[in-house]
Design an enzyme around this catalytic site. Structure first.
Site, PDB file in Angstrom:
ATOM      1  N   ILE A  13     -46.966 -84.787 -72.999  1.00  0.00           N
ATOM      2  CA  ILE A  13     -45.793 -84.845 -72.125  1.00  0.00           C
ATOM      3  C   ILE A  13     -45.475 -86.297 -71.763  1.00  0.00           C
ATOM      4  CG2 ILE A  13     -44.749 -83.985 -69.990  1.00  0.00           C
ATOM      5  CD1 ILE A  13     -46.707 -81.620 -70.174  1.00  0.00           C
ATOM      6  N   HIS A  65     -53.467 -74.326 -77.167  1.00  0.00           N
ATOM      7  CA  HIS A  65     -52.217 -73.735 -76.674  1.00  0.00           C
ATOM      8  C   HIS A  65     -51.567 -72.831 -77.714  1.00  0.00           C
ATOM      9  CE1 HIS A  65     -52.312 -77.175 -73.678  1.00  0.00           C
ATOM     10  NE2 HIS A  65     -52.423 -76.060 -72.986  1.00  0.00           N
ATOM     11  N   LEU A  66     -50.886 -71.838 -77.200  1.00  0.00           N
ATOM     12  CA  LEU A  66     -50.406 -70.755 -78.065  1.00  0.00           C
ATOM     13  C   LEU A  66     -49.418 -71.216 -79.147  1.00  0.00           C
ATOM     14  CD1 LEU A  66     -50.375 -67.729 -78.674  1.00  0.00           C
ATOM     15  CD2 LEU A  66     -48.486 -67.508 -77.047  1.00  0.00           C
ATOM     16  N   TYR A 112     -59.533 -75.875 -63.290  1.00  0.00           N
ATOM     17  CA  TYR A 112     -58.348 -76.676 -63.617  1.00  0.00           C
ATOM     18  C   TYR A 112     -57.328 -76.604 -62.463  1.00  0.00           C
ATOM     19  CZ  TYR A 112     -53.815 -77.792 -65.673  1.00  0.00           C
ATOM     20  OH  TYR A 112     -52.561 -78.303 -65.895  1.00  0.00           O
ATOM     21  N   LYS A 130     -56.158 -79.611 -59.675  1.00  0.00           N
ATOM     22  CA  LYS A 130     -54.761 -80.025 -59.514  1.00  0.00           C
ATOM     23  C   LYS A 130     -54.304 -79.796 -58.068  1.00  0.00           C
ATOM     24  CE  LYS A 130     -53.206 -81.514 -63.535  1.00  0.00           C
ATOM     25  NZ  LYS A 130     -52.372 -82.703 -63.734  1.00  0.00           N
ATOM     26  N   PHE A 133     -49.586 -88.398 -65.488  1.00  0.00           N
ATOM     27  CA  PHE A 133     -49.832 -87.307 -66.452  1.00  0.00           C
ATOM     28  C   PHE A 133     -51.279 -87.311 -66.947  1.00  0.00           C
ATOM     29  CE2 PHE A 133     -45.409 -88.639 -66.982  1.00  0.00           C
ATOM     30  CZ  PHE A 133     -44.721 -87.439 -66.991  1.00  0.00           C
TER      31      PHE A 133
HETATM   32  N1  UDP Z   1     -53.151 -67.267 -76.057  1.00  0.00           N
HETATM   33  C1  UDP Z   1     -53.524 -66.416 -77.079  1.00  0.00           C
HETATM   34  N2  UDP Z   1     -54.141 -66.939 -78.173  1.00  0.00           N
HETATM   35  C2  UDP Z   1     -54.392 -68.277 -78.304  1.00  0.00           C
HETATM   36  C3  UDP Z   1     -53.998 -69.150 -77.275  1.00  0.00           C
HETATM   37  C4  UDP Z   1     -53.377 -68.608 -76.157  1.00  0.00           C
HETATM   38  O1  UDP Z   1     -53.328 -65.210 -76.998  1.00  0.00           O
HETATM   39  O2  UDP Z   1     -54.986 -68.672 -79.314  1.00  0.00           O
HETATM   40  C5  UDP Z   1     -52.471 -66.725 -74.881  1.00  0.00           C
HETATM   41  C6  UDP Z   1     -53.171 -67.040 -73.567  1.00  0.00           C
HETATM   42  O3  UDP Z   1     -54.135 -66.068 -73.285  1.00  0.00           O
HETATM   43  C7  UDP Z   1     -51.987 -67.016 -72.594  1.00  0.00           C
HETATM   44  C8  UDP Z   1     -50.807 -67.503 -73.439  1.00  0.00           C
HETATM   45  O4  UDP Z   1     -51.207 -67.334 -74.793  1.00  0.00           O
HETATM   46  O5  UDP Z   1     -51.706 -65.708 -72.197  1.00  0.00           O
HETATM   47  C9  UDP Z   1     -50.488 -68.970 -73.213  1.00  0.00           C
HETATM   48  O6  UDP Z   1     -51.699 -69.711 -73.337  1.00  0.00           O
HETATM   49  P1  UDP Z   1     -51.727 -71.289 -73.443  1.00  0.00           P
HETATM   50  O7  UDP Z   1     -53.159 -71.674 -73.674  1.00  0.00           O
HETATM   51  O8  UDP Z   1     -50.708 -71.737 -74.428  1.00  0.00           O
HETATM   52  O9  UDP Z   1     -51.233 -71.794 -72.037  1.00  0.00           O
HETATM   53  P2  UDP Z   1     -51.779 -71.498 -70.546  1.00  0.00           P
HETATM   54  O10 UDP Z   1     -51.070 -70.248 -70.110  1.00  0.00           O
HETATM   55  O11 UDP Z   1     -53.262 -71.366 -70.596  1.00  0.00           O
HETATM   56  O12 UDP Z   1     -51.347 -72.697 -69.783  1.00  0.00           O
END
Ligand code: UDP
Length: 339
Positions: A14, A190-191, A142, A146, A74
């Site tokens: 970011i 991250h997803l 975490y 914060k 950040f």
């Molecule tokens: N998630 C998932 N598989 C992955 C990574 C994340 O199913 O490999 C899910 C996670 O459980 C959450 C959503 O995707 O419900 C977003 O997760 P991310 O880690 O991107 O962001 P967060 O919500 O932790 O900030």
């Protein structure tokens, strides 16, 4: 008027997008980063100081011989799961790092701070969408670190006359719409980046059955059983920082003020995967795994305060548009394909 800004963590995902936006607006930017997760090549056109906020002397060094109007912060660790396993890292980086930065600001008499905070400071939702007056009971280290940093900012603000703004992001997503900057975490958790790395693997001829993509839980109380999150584009997050900076510079914020940043719409993990399939045209498969510790079923923002008081108006309101910007960058990074 050109504003002189110190961006702590400006080499990260970011932060680097923020630096680009500040420079485009003609501001003077110095980046302070320890390059632990950031990338030196993501900082173009700004003054760069390599330093670690965990060391008092490094924090102070960035202020030596420079006059800043505003600090944007950040520089933090941001993985929920890792924070559960290694809280020491989070308390040191996120709490001690912020305290050292506040002290350095105090010594240098810099009065304005924009802080990168998170909806994780709220914990499990008591009501939805979540507004800024939602109770703050973090459910992982975490979020707690914060929140602790936010409390320090509020106390410093009151006692020492700082104006501080905490921007509580929901799920930061997407990449530079111009395709120059992206998201390179190592390891990636991250997803959206994980899905797009899987799309890269498929594009390179991978076998769909060998997918490494996991959906963490499909037995939540949501329509398709997977978790729902509010994905907000980083260009919109950065725009909110700029607006917050302008309010601070106009002395419109005294003490501490928090704003949620989200688009107010939730998408399930499965919907995100489906959107990525459409955008990338790849046959992305997944396996259903167990729930990840500390994941609430739904997190959706009310960002009414940011809209009303900052004049924030997010430009990316469709998940597919957000994913498209990310794919524009990822599609040019074949090396990031899942192995
Ligand atoms: N998630 C998932 N598989 C992955 C990574 C994340 O199913 O490999 C899910 C996670 O459980 C959450 C959503 O995707 O419900 C977003 O997760 P991310 O880690 O991107 O962001 P967060 O919500 O932790 O900030």
């Amino acid at each position: 008027m050109a504003v002189s800004v110190l961006v702590a963590g400006g080499a990260g995902y970011i932060g680097s997008h923020m630096v680009k936006l500040l420079l485009r607006h003609g501001h003077l930017v110095t980046v302070l980063d320890n390059l632990s997760t950031g990338h030196r090549d993501a900082v173009q056109g700004a003054d760069f100081v390599e330093g670690d906020l965990r060391r008092v002397t490094d924090a102070a060094q960035a202020f030596d011989g420079r006059q800043f109007d505003v600090v944007m912060h950040f520089a933090a660790s941001c993985y929920v799961g890792e924070s559960v396993k290694d809280p020491a890292k989070y308390y040191t980086n996120n709490v001690i790092g912020t305290l050292n930065l506040l002290e350095a600001m105090r010594a240098a008499q810099v009065k304005h701070l924009v802080f990168s905070s998170t909806c994780s400071t709220y914990g499990d939702p008591v009501f939805l969408p979540m507004s800024e007056d939602h109770p703050q009971h973090p459910v992982n280290p975490y979020g707690m670190t914060k929140l602790t940093a936010e409390r320090a900012m509020a106390d410093y603000g009151r006692a020492y006359g700082l104006g501080t703004v905490a921007l509580r992001y929901f799920n930061a997503a997407g990449c530079d719409p111009e395709g120059e900057l992206g998201e390179r975490h190592d390891p990636e958790t991250h997803l959206i980046p994980l899905i797009l790395r899987e799309a890269l693997r498929m594009r390179a001829g991978g076998n769909p059955a060998d997918t490494q993509l996991q959906v963490f839980g499909d037995d939540f109380d949501t329509p398709d059983g997977s978790c729902i999150r509010d994905y907000v584009h980083i260009a919109d997050l950065c725009a909110a920082h700029l607006l917050a900076m302008e309010r601070l510079m106009g002395d419109e914020v005294a003490g501490f003020k928090a704003f949620n940043l989200g688009i107010g719409k939730g998408f399930s993990v499965k919907e995100v995967i489906e959107t990525c399939r459409r955008v990338t045209g790849q046959d992305i498969r997944y396996r259903v795994a167990g729930r990840r510790a500390g994941d609430p079923a739904r997190l959706v923002a009310s960002a009414e305060r940011a809209r009303a008081e900052l004049g924030w108006s997010p430009q990316f309101n469709e998940l597919s548009d957000i994913v498209e910007t990310a794919w524009r960058w990822f599609s040019r990074q074949p090396a990031l394909a899942n192995g």
